[in-house]
Write a protein that holds these residues in place. Structure first.
Motif, PDB file in Angstrom:
ATOM      1  N   TYR A  19     -25.947 -15.452   1.657  1.00 55.88           N
ATOM      2  CA  TYR A  19     -26.149 -14.579   0.500  1.00 55.88           C
ATOM      3  C   TYR A  19     -27.229 -13.528   0.751  1.00 55.88           C
ATOM      4  O   TYR A  19     -27.079 -12.377   0.372  1.00 55.88           O
ATOM      5  CB  TYR A  19     -26.480 -15.408  -0.743  1.00 55.88           C
ATOM      6  N   ASP A  22     -25.977 -10.633   2.936  1.00 51.76           N
ATOM      7  CA  ASP A  22     -24.933  -9.786   2.366  1.00 51.76           C
ATOM      8  C   ASP A  22     -25.189  -9.602   0.867  1.00 51.76           C
ATOM      9  O   ASP A  22     -24.497 -10.168   0.029  1.00 51.76           O
ATOM     10  CB  ASP A  22     -23.561 -10.414   2.590  1.00 51.76           C
ATOM     11  N   GLY A  25     -22.400  -8.978  -1.610  1.00 51.54           N
ATOM     12  CA  GLY A  25     -21.439 -10.044  -1.859  1.00 51.54           C
ATOM     13  C   GLY A  25     -20.028  -9.785  -1.371  1.00 51.54           C
ATOM     14  O   GLY A  25     -19.060 -10.186  -1.997  1.00 51.54           O
ATOM     15  N   MET A  46     -17.889 -14.908  -1.610  1.00 50.46           N
ATOM     16  CA  MET A  46     -18.980 -14.748  -2.559  1.00 50.46           C
ATOM     17  C   MET A  46     -18.444 -14.296  -3.913  1.00 50.46           C
ATOM     18  O   MET A  46     -19.014 -14.612  -4.948  1.00 50.46           O
ATOM     19  CB  MET A  46     -19.998 -13.749  -2.027  1.00 50.46           C
ATOM     20  N   ARG A  47     -17.350 -13.573  -3.882  1.00 43.88           N
ATOM     21  CA  ARG A  47     -16.682 -13.134  -5.113  1.00 43.88           C
ATOM     22  C   ARG A  47     -15.255 -13.695  -5.089  1.00 43.88           C
ATOM     23  O   ARG A  47     -14.354 -13.112  -4.479  1.00 43.88           O
ATOM     24  CB  ARG A  47     -16.657 -11.621  -5.197  1.00 43.88           C
TER      25      ARG A  47
END
Length: 69
Positions: A19, A22, A25, A46-47
């Motif tokens: 996290y 990046d 995300g 992440m999404r």
């Protein structure tokens, strides 16, 4: 139409350290393997909506998903 099934446990491919590297995300990670039934794609993002849309566009009949949070 893609069916969704909720699982109690799926392996994590995105880890806490990812996290910070990046902040926008955008990271997606995949494991792809062949089985007697075809191709199995394990994905983590992440999404999650990004991953769901991609798998739907690839023609996934069923997406197994873990609820977290």
């Amino acid at each position: 139409m893609t069916n969704y099934r909720f699982k109690q446990d799926l392996p994590d491919l995105i880890h806490p350290k990812d996290y910070s590297s990046d902040p926008q995300g955008r990271r997606l990670r995949f494991q792809i393997r062949t089985t007697s039934e075809g191709i199995e794609i394990l994905g983590d993002a992440m999404r999650p909506i990004t991953l769901e849309k991609l798998l739907e566009e690839l023609g996934a009949e069923t997406i197994e998903q873990m609820l977290c949070g």
